[in-house]
Each structure stands twice: as structure tokens, then as C-alpha cells.
Design a protein around this motif. Structure first.
Motif, PDB file in Angstrom:
ATOM      1  N   LYS A 151     -22.325  46.861 -33.855  1.00 29.84           N
ATOM      2  CA  LYS A 151     -20.875  46.861 -33.682  1.00 29.84           C
ATOM      3  C   LYS A 151     -20.495  48.130 -32.935  1.00 29.84           C
ATOM      4  O   LYS A 151     -20.515  49.230 -33.500  1.00 29.84           O
ATOM      5  CB  LYS A 151     -20.177  46.804 -35.043  1.00 29.84           C
ATOM      6  N   LEU A 152     -20.176  47.981 -31.660  1.00 33.13           N
ATOM      7  CA  LEU A 152     -19.864  49.140 -30.826  1.00 33.13           C
ATOM      8  C   LEU A 152     -18.455  49.635 -31.120  1.00 33.13           C
ATOM      9  O   LEU A 152     -17.487  48.874 -31.033  1.00 33.13           O
ATOM     10  CB  LEU A 152     -19.998  48.772 -29.348  1.00 33.13           C
ATOM     11  N   SER A 153     -18.333  50.914 -31.421  1.00 31.71           N
ATOM     12  CA  SER A 153     -17.030  51.475 -31.746  1.00 31.71           C
ATOM     13  C   SER A 153     -16.200  51.772 -30.502  1.00 31.71           C
ATOM     14  O   SER A 153     -14.970  51.866 -30.579  1.00 31.71           O
ATOM     15  CB  SER A 153     -17.197  52.746 -32.582  1.00 31.71           C
ATOM     16  N   GLN A 154     -16.856  51.936 -29.356  1.00 28.87           N
ATOM     17  CA  GLN A 154     -16.205  52.073 -28.057  1.00 28.87           C
ATOM     18  C   GLN A 154     -17.082  51.364 -27.028  1.00 28.87           C
ATOM     19  O   GLN A 154     -18.216  50.984 -27.325  1.00 28.87           O
ATOM     20  CB  GLN A 154     -16.037  53.550 -27.668  1.00 28.87           C
ATOM     21  N   GLU A 155     -16.552  51.184 -25.814  1.00 27.12           N
ATOM     22  CA  GLU A 155     -17.345  50.535 -24.775  1.00 27.12           C
ATOM     23  C   GLU A 155     -18.675  51.264 -24.589  1.00 27.12           C
ATOM     24  O   GLU A 155     -18.755  52.491 -24.700  1.00 27.12           O
ATOM     25  CB  GLU A 155     -16.574  50.500 -23.460  1.00 27.12           C
ATOM     26  N   LEU A 156     -19.717  50.501 -24.321  1.00 29.93           N
ATOM     27  CA  LEU A 156     -21.059  51.055 -24.123  1.00 29.93           C
ATOM     28  C   LEU A 156     -21.254  51.272 -22.629  1.00 29.93           C
ATOM     29  O   LEU A 156     -21.409  50.317 -21.867  1.00 29.93           O
ATOM     30  CB  LEU A 156     -22.110  50.095 -24.667  1.00 29.93           C
TER      31      LEU A 156
ATOM     32  N   ALA B 129     -36.702  39.930 -30.779  1.00 32.23           N
ATOM     33  CA  ALA B 129     -35.762  40.261 -31.852  1.00 32.23           C
ATOM     34  C   ALA B 129     -34.492  39.442 -31.636  1.00 32.23           C
ATOM     35  O   ALA B 129     -34.262  38.897 -30.555  1.00 32.23           O
ATOM     36  CB  ALA B 129     -35.448  41.753 -31.864  1.00 32.23           C
ATOM     37  N   ASP B 130     -33.689  39.360 -32.663  1.00 31.49           N
ATOM     38  CA  ASP B 130     -32.405  38.657 -32.593  1.00 31.49           C
ATOM     39  C   ASP B 130     -31.316  39.724 -32.575  1.00 31.49           C
ATOM     40  O   ASP B 130     -30.902  40.220 -33.624  1.00 31.49           O
ATOM     41  CB  ASP B 130     -32.265  37.729 -33.803  1.00 31.49           C
ATOM     42  N   VAL B 131     -30.886  40.099 -31.378  1.00 31.06           N
ATOM     43  CA  VAL B 131     -29.987  41.237 -31.201  1.00 31.06           C
ATOM     44  C   VAL B 131     -28.587  40.732 -30.855  1.00 31.06           C
ATOM     45  O   VAL B 131     -28.411  39.987 -29.885  1.00 31.06           O
ATOM     46  CB  VAL B 131     -30.498  42.179 -30.094  1.00 31.06           C
ATOM     47  N   HIS B 132     -27.610  41.154 -31.645  1.00 34.19           N
ATOM     48  CA  HIS B 132     -26.219  40.773 -31.431  1.00 34.19           C
ATOM     49  C   HIS B 132     -25.379  42.025 -31.208  1.00 34.19           C
ATOM     50  O   HIS B 132     -25.433  42.966 -32.012  1.00 34.19           O
ATOM     51  CB  HIS B 132     -25.661  40.031 -32.647  1.00 34.19           C
ATOM     52  N   ILE B 133     -24.617  42.032 -30.139  1.00 34.64           N
ATOM     53  CA  ILE B 133     -23.548  43.015 -29.959  1.00 34.64           C
ATOM     54  C   ILE B 133     -22.262  42.263 -30.261  1.00 34.64           C
ATOM     55  O   ILE B 133     -21.864  41.365 -29.513  1.00 34.64           O
ATOM     56  CB  ILE B 133     -23.565  43.598 -28.541  1.00 34.64           C
ATOM     57  N   SER B 134     -21.628  42.619 -31.370  1.00 33.95           N
ATOM     58  CA  SER B 134     -20.566  41.746 -31.868  1.00 33.95           C
ATOM     59  C   SER B 134     -19.560  42.508 -32.718  1.00 33.95           C
ATOM     60  O   SER B 134     -19.847  43.572 -33.262  1.00 33.95           O
ATOM     61  CB  SER B 134     -21.180  40.612 -32.696  1.00 33.95           C
ATOM     62  N   TYR B 135     -18.351  41.925 -32.775  1.00 31.04           N
ATOM     63  CA  TYR B 135     -17.265  42.427 -33.616  1.00 31.04           C
ATOM     64  C   TYR B 135     -16.923  43.887 -33.313  1.00 31.04           C
ATOM     65  O   TYR B 135     -16.586  44.666 -34.196  1.00 31.04           O
ATOM     66  CB  TYR B 135     -17.596  42.230 -35.099  1.00 31.04           C
TER      67      TYR B 135
END
Length: 211
Positions: free
Chosen positions: A82-87, A100-106
Motif C-alpha cells: 500500500k503506497l502512501s505516496q506515488e512511487l 510471487a503474487d505482488v499487489h500494489i493496491s489501496y
């Protein structure tokens, strides 16, 4: 069984995990010169936190992408980030979620701004919200003030030689993928887009000749 030229190039290789960088030989289309972080070391993401955008913790995805040297970024395990600011991603990077099962979400999305030679491969990006803005580190030796973000899944701004492959995307606040401000040499392949209206934006202004 692979059903397209890109997948048949790498996906059927039994030893792909020991030779991940063979992926760069498989890109087709406008972004065919993209090599990502293939000339650099592997960087193993072990920590899914994103608590400090000014001084990212080693082992996090944010710490990996701000490095100025080429890197092939992989993940120690399946994780939700869960990114707190833009990456904000530096040039010459591969973000490789294979195995791996990688999610960038919420949280916030990914920004490629005035960079080149980036591969994002085999991750999920969904439920992306606008960033609040503020001071964010964008490289090892620089941070700056960012305005409020739109809530794009992946924002490509003034960048070139970009390959997005096997990305599953849905439900961003704005677009799933924006490619604007003269961004060029981009391949988007084998991606899955669902639950969204404004999926891709190519060029944002008739008044900007490079778009």
C-alpha cells in the motif's frame, strides 16, 4: 503452453527463475529496445511497508526504485504493498513480480517521469487513489515537493523505452495507464484491464505537439 511470441520466448523456459534477465530478449513493439535493469544487480524486496517516503527503508520497493544504478527488482515472497505516496521510479529498472503474487493496491500508483528504460512485469495494480502530495524522495540524492496526484495506476510522463507486461489492473481513481508529454517507445503487452472506464490515455493535449 505459450500462445504468443513474448510468452513463448521466456515463459516455457524451465530455468526462468535462474535466468530472469532473459526476459529482455522477448520485448516486441515500439519498446523493443527496452532492457530495464538487466545491466545491474538483483534487488530483493523483503518488506512491504511504505512508511517513510523521504528516507525509504532498505528492503522496500520504494528504496529499490529510487536507486540511480540499474537494478532488477524481485520479491522475496507474495505481498500487498500500500503506497502512501506515488512511487517515483528512476531509469534503468525492472520491477519483476514473477514467482510471487505482488499487489500494489489501496494506495497510490506508480510514476515514470522523465525516465527511460523501465520494465514492469507480472504484478497486480488495483484500487489506486490520488496521492496527497508533499515532500517525496525521487532518487538517492534528491527529494522535492509533489502536488496532489490524479490517482493513475501507472503514469508515464515524458519518458521513453518502457515495457509493461503481464500486469493486471483495475479500479484506479483516474486512468489505469497514462502516457503523456511526449512519452514514446512504449510496449504494453499481455495485460488485463477490468472494472474501469478510462483505461489508457495516450497524449493529453492537442496543444502539445509532442503528444
Amino acid at each position: 503452453m505459450a500462445t504468443n511470441p513474448i510468452d513463448s520466448c521466456w515463459r516455457c523456459k524451465k530455468n526462468w527463475a535462474k535466468n530472469r534477465k532473459i526476459l529482455v530478449k522477448c520485448v516486441l513493439g515500439f519498446g523493443h529496445k527496452t532492457s530495464g535493469g538487466s545491466n545491474g544487480d538483483y534487488y530483493l524486496v523483503t518488506d512491504n511497508s511504505d512508511d517513510d517516503v523521504l528516507n525509504p527503508k532498505p528492503g522496500t520497493l520504494r528504496h529499490a526504485v529510487i536507486q540511480k544504478r540499474p537494478l532488477w527488482i524481485i520479491f522475496a515472497r507474495s505481498m500487498h504493498i500500500k503506497l502512501s505516496q506515488e512511487l517515483i521510479v528512476q531509469s534503468h529498472k525492472t520491477i519483476d513480480g514473477c514467482g510471487a503474487d505482488v499487489h500494489i493496491s489501496y494506495g497510490c500508483g506508480i510514476t515514470l517521469q522523465f525516465v527511460q528504460n523501465v520494465i514492469i512485469h507480472n504484478i497486480h495494480i488495483h484500487h489506486i487513489f490520488p496521492s496527497s502530495g508533499g515532500l517525496i524522495r525521487d532518487s538517492e540524492d534528491h527529494f522535492g515537493f509533489r502536488t496532489v496526484g490524479d490517482g493513475d495506476g501507472i503514469s508515464i510522463f515524458g519518458s521513453s523505452n518502457i515495457w509493461l507486461d503481464h500486469i493486471s489492473m483495475s479500479e484506479s481513481q483516474d486512468g489505469l495507464i497514462d502516457a503523456i508529454q511526449g512519452s514514446t517507445a512504449i510496449t504494453i503487452s499481455n495485460c488485463h484491464f477490468t472494472h474501469h472506464n478510462d483505461v489508457m490515455l495516450f497524449g493529453a493535449s492537442d496543444a502539445y505537439s509532442k503528444d
